[in-house]
Design an enzyme around this catalytic site. Sequence first.
Site, PDB file in Angstrom:
ATOM      1  N   ASP A 484       0.893  -1.304  -0.073  1.00  0.00           N
ATOM      2  CA  ASP A 484      -0.066  -0.054  -0.088  1.00  0.00           C
ATOM      3  C   ASP A 484       0.844   1.258  -0.140  1.00  0.00           C
ATOM      4  OD1 ASP A 484      -2.047   1.656   0.489  1.00  0.00           O
ATOM      5  OD2 ASP A 484      -1.828   1.869   2.617  1.00  0.00           O
ATOM      6  N   THR A 486      -0.016   5.031   1.143  1.00  0.00           N
ATOM      7  CA  THR A 486      -0.259   5.802   2.196  1.00  0.00           C
ATOM      8  C   THR A 486      -0.110   4.982   3.521  1.00  0.00           C
ATOM      9  OG1 THR A 486      -1.852   7.084   0.962  1.00  0.00           O
ATOM     10  CG2 THR A 486      -1.533   7.510   3.232  1.00  0.00           C
ATOM     11  N   ASP A 679      -1.877  -0.549   6.076  1.00  0.00           N
ATOM     12  CA  ASP A 679      -2.056   0.014   7.394  1.00  0.00           C
ATOM     13  C   ASP A 679      -3.641   0.563   7.799  1.00  0.00           C
ATOM     14  OD1 ASP A 679      -1.986   2.513   5.618  1.00  0.00           O
ATOM     15  OD2 ASP A 679      -1.642   3.632   7.507  1.00  0.00           O
TER      16      ASP A 679
END
Length: 799
Positions: A484, A486, A679
């Site tokens: 991922d 961000t 996250d």
Amino acid sequence: MASRMGRRSEKIRIIGVDCPTCVLAIEKELKKLPGVELSADVTTGEAVVSFDERVTLWQIVKAIRDAGYDVEKEHLYLQVDISEEEGGAFEASLAELPGVIQARYSPVTNMASILFNPRTVTREKLLERVKSLFPEIREIEGEREQEEERDEKIPKLVSFILGLGAILYHTSGVFGIHPPLWQYGNYILFLIASIVIALNIDTMRRGFRSLLRRAPTMDSLVSLSVSSIFLYSVWAMLSNSPDVYFEAAAGVMGFISFGRYLEERLRKRSTQSLAELMSKMVDNARVLRGGRVVEVKVEDVREGELVEVREGERVPVDGVVVEGKGYVDESLFTGEPMPKPKDGERRDVVLAGSTLVQGYLLVRVTRAGGETNLAYVIRAVKEAQFYKPEIQRLADLVVGRLTWAVILLSLLTFSYWYFVRDVSVAKALLFSVAVLVVTCPCPLGIAVPMVISLSSVKALRMGVLVRRGDLFERLLGVKVLMLDKTGTLTIGSPKVISSRTFGNREEDISLICSAERRSEHPIGKAIVRYCEERGISFEEPSSFESFPGLGVLARVKGREVAVGSKKMAELLGARVEGIEEVLEEVSRRGNTAVLGIVEREVVFLIEVGDEIRKESQEFVKGIRRAGIEPVLATGDSYATAKVVAEKLGIEEVYAELTPEDKAELVEKMGSKGVAFIGDGINDAIAIGKSSVGIAMGRGADISKEAGDVVVLNNNLLSVLDLFSLAKVVRRKALENFWWAFLYNVALIPVAAGILFDRGIYLTPELAAIAMILSDISVILNSFTVLAWRPTSASLEGHA
């Protein structure tokens, strides 16, 4: 409950279901299992699942979790007085009980974990049923209770001293150095052997009980050997025969007792890290109630209350600092030895178990008791030891067969020497007993679990929480690592770079700020900070809905307000033709364009940027060197993702993905060889579906719950070290397994007397020493994992 022939039904409660679409997503996953039917109430999450004998309740729960949801469940932890060899039969027996989702046993700690459905069976009823099958078990109440240490040191040491004394007494007499009362030697040795057996009556009882269950263990082999040679010696003594071997019975049991003592000391060292974690939990907290400070049990602290922390104290809860300043030691979670500054003005976060080195803090509670991050880590460390890698299943299979094979071989050995070689009963019995004693299934049983347990401790010292014991094995099969953007490759603290209004409508900006007020996404929080800094007024939205990967939709002052991506604007039918140039320009800079939409009209554009982590480039290079292909998978625009990918050297990029898109991409790439690092909430499904799910420690709780690994120190280089540690784990596990197996294979023929004609043979007491050395050598080799040093720049600073 039972239903029609061959089928079962279970009442369950699904967590996170609030719409018919949720149920459809779950049903889609359940259709992959044969014969499963689901009936669910979307308002309460109450459901009934029906399935046949081909499917287990654990498979159903896993399918629901793969869909991005969870099932209400509880844990029952037990202290189990069984041997390693009985573990498989123990798990199988418990798995058949109604309401049991999964039952696992750890030979390292002699603990069992039962995951059960409270809608089917209560904790009390389940414990009652388990005790009816295994009376020797006891419940470990609560997460914080440590294993009670029964002081068996004295009986074991006394057994060893008496056993050694019996052998020395007998040996000196045989060689003509008659010790005191030698004329009564047989009676003295009988008395010593009887005392040693009495001191170890639990071992004898366990051994014969396992034999009666048709699941013989190492205790069974010891019990058979000691009892047979002791009873024969009693008969010989009463018959005035010279072939009396009480010293062998006492020596075997004494040496094995001493070996068990050493083994338990070493095992306790392997669980020391868990005990240290538990010691960080605080019993009491000072809470502000009714205008005064009162001290209460930490379990009684409620969310939202204010807790006082003074200099030198451990923080008792998770929360946000609202007043005061100080330096907090968070090395327990991050591995970084330097205390971090915490300030009430910045609303810094503190975690239970960390220590306030200097200053004073007033903390608003977000989580307390069993819900804190520390409690989560303790639960995860406990649970990790119960997952078995493939090599452990092989070891369990070998152990299960080996004990029966040894009993048969012992009988054949006796028959050969007595009937074929025509030796005395006493001599044939000594050979058969030596075979029983020298064969030690115990090292095979703990060869892999001990390595896994200590490697989990090692990973924790590196700032990485391993939630499954089979993780290391699965890491070695990873070929693709999906990342991922961000919060994973970037710091995850985006800030507003610039903004632009269309039509200069200030009221619309206020509406957009109000819509983001309830958002938990890092970009949403950045927009709220931007609004606060500029003094823009907020309104509480009357309705709010988050669409992971797209944005948010709210109603403020009776008006429909959306904040999100270009894709969301298009789905709402808002026109974006006039601003496409601006969107492309923002993307070229590697930033994210967020659109404010009021009544389906774009009125505001916010440019949000996030800094790439300083270790991201080194991490990507290291992953490539390990033969793993990095892939960027993000919900951001393709242009923005491409800029980040080019800076880091990632060639394969997938952008503008919804959470479902990410999960489908994992499946498309072949989930068994794919790891996913993320996250956010929108990563939870992909993390759950991948072969190895890795959650960043500062991410959303649901992503951490779905992950097999949680990076507590938020350092990507620790993930790189974890891949290296996995290779060490495999090497040590194989060393232990083959050493234990070959050691047994080599010594059994010697114990059976194959070298007797050359004057080389093992007496039962020497066989016992050989068996002990095998056990201890496996444990000591496992401890070498702790000496391994990570090669990257990740920190290792705490136990």
